[in-house]
Design a protein around this motif. Structure first.
Motif, PDB file in Angstrom:
ATOM      1  N   GLU A 194      32.920  39.222  30.278  1.00 46.00           N
ATOM      2  CA  GLU A 194      34.225  39.749  30.546  1.00 46.00           C
ATOM      3  C   GLU A 194      34.465  40.965  29.426  1.00 46.00           C
ATOM      4  O   GLU A 194      35.437  40.318  28.236  1.00 46.00           O
ATOM      5  N   THR A 198      33.497  45.750  31.678  1.00 40.81           N
ATOM      6  CA  THR A 198      32.992  44.805  33.469  1.00 40.81           C
ATOM      7  C   THR A 198      35.002  44.985  33.982  1.00 40.81           C
ATOM      8  O   THR A 198      35.126  44.069  33.918  1.00 40.81           O
ATOM      9  N   ARG A 201      35.854  45.262  37.496  1.00 36.63           N
ATOM     10  CA  ARG A 201      35.347  44.867  37.995  1.00 36.63           C
ATOM     11  C   ARG A 201      35.809  43.575  37.961  1.00 36.63           C
ATOM     12  O   ARG A 201      35.652  42.322  39.109  1.00 36.63           O
ATOM     13  N   THR A 202      36.062  42.938  37.332  1.00 36.16           N
ATOM     14  CA  THR A 202      36.737  41.926  37.129  1.00 36.16           C
ATOM     15  C   THR A 202      38.770  41.813  37.136  1.00 36.16           C
ATOM     16  O   THR A 202      38.875  40.355  36.765  1.00 36.16           O
ATOM     17  N   ARG A 208      35.992  39.998  40.272  1.00 39.36           N
ATOM     18  CA  ARG A 208      35.139  38.899  39.349  1.00 39.36           C
ATOM     19  C   ARG A 208      34.178  37.904  39.966  1.00 39.36           C
ATOM     20  O   ARG A 208      33.503  37.673  39.495  1.00 39.36           O
ATOM     21  N   ALA A 212      30.801  36.394  38.354  1.00 39.66           N
ATOM     22  CA  ALA A 212      30.583  34.775  38.925  1.00 39.66           C
ATOM     23  C   ALA A 212      28.745  34.389  39.327  1.00 39.66           C
ATOM     24  O   ALA A 212      28.259  33.493  38.860  1.00 39.66           O
ATOM     25  N   VAL A 220      31.635  34.129  34.520  1.00 36.86           N
ATOM     26  CA  VAL A 220      31.714  35.099  34.026  1.00 36.86           C
ATOM     27  C   VAL A 220      31.531  34.763  32.349  1.00 36.86           C
ATOM     28  O   VAL A 220      32.490  34.051  32.028  1.00 36.86           O
TER      29      VAL A 220
END
Length: 254
Positions: A194, A198, A201-202, A208, A212, A220
């Protein structure tokens, strides 16, 4: 915590993300840390302030990597700032975290993008080590940050995969070459972490969850997850470990 008192560390790309976490952890363990950044001096200052607020010692170095003369320019700044701190000349821990990636399959990658990826991820560490070795004390530590993608077939960022594969080969070769000086050379291979890389995308629960799902922990990774392992490799506890690729992906490649 590990005892890095009296040690000097240089962490490239440490203004944000994994690099910042490594710089903070090494400083917390007692090292004087050179926080390297390319252009984001605001983020570098934030890293510096976080380190000093926690009682650590650090200074910042701004230098572009992956361009001609980058190693000379970075170490000239390093030597100057080290002297300004009143510290003894020399280097004990060199962490290569700075990098870049271009997404795209082989038919989409341009020559310019490929060259830039190789220059920043492989060429820069190569010549930084070359210029840093006469500064590095015997028993030093070199830590290269690679990626879990070198254990996978990941066609959508092929240039990055090739570059990180080269970095891992550099690790093994140097470990053999520098062993006589007691210098260890190892690679860290993170999975999804994280960071700003990213963030897009999170930002959503679905994104997320997708990242994960790669980990056996269904989570993550956090920058500290990588930094804590880097601290082990930087310490005397890792004196008998060299030439290794340490997977810190949360089991993403299993």
């Amino acid at each position: 915590m590990r005892d890095l008192n009296g040690k000097t560390a240089l962490v490239t790309g440490s203004s944000r993300g994994i690099g910042r976490a490594i710089a903070q952890r090494l400083a917390r363990d007692g090292a004087l840390v050179a926080v390297h950044y390319h252009s984001n001096d605001t983020a570098a200052k934030e890293t510096l302030e976080a380190i000093t607020a926690a009682g650590g010692r650090a200074f910042t170095i701004g230098a572009e990597l992956g361009v001609p003369g980058d190693a000379e320019a970075l170490f000239a700044a390093f030597d100057t700032e080290l002297a300004a701190c009143g510290a003894e000349p020399g280097l004990d821990i060199l962490v290569h975290n700075a990098g870049t990636r271009f997404r795209g399959r082989i038919g989409q990658a341009t020559e310019e993008e490929f060259d830039r990826t190789i220059a920043l991820n492989v060429k820069a560490p190569f010549f930084l080590i070359q210029h840093g070795l006469h500064r590095m004390r015997d028993g030093g530590r070199i830590i290269n940050v690679s990626s879990a993608v070198t254990s996978l077939a990941y066609p959508t960022q092929i240039a990055y995969n090739v570059a990180k594969g080269g970095l891992e080969t550099l690790t093994r070769t140097l470990a053999k070459d520098l062993g006589e000086r007691g210098i260890t050379v190892n690679t860290l291979a993170p999975g999804f972490v994280e960071t700003h890389v990213t963030a897009a995308r999170t930002a959503t629960p679905e994104g997320r969850a997708a990242l994960a799902a790669y980990s056996v922990f269904d989570s993550v990774g956090q920058p500290a997850d990588i930094a804590d392992v880097a601290a082990v490799l930087a310490s005397d506890d890792s004196r008998w470990v060299t030439g290794q690729r340490i997977d810190v992906s949360g089991g993403s490649t299993l």
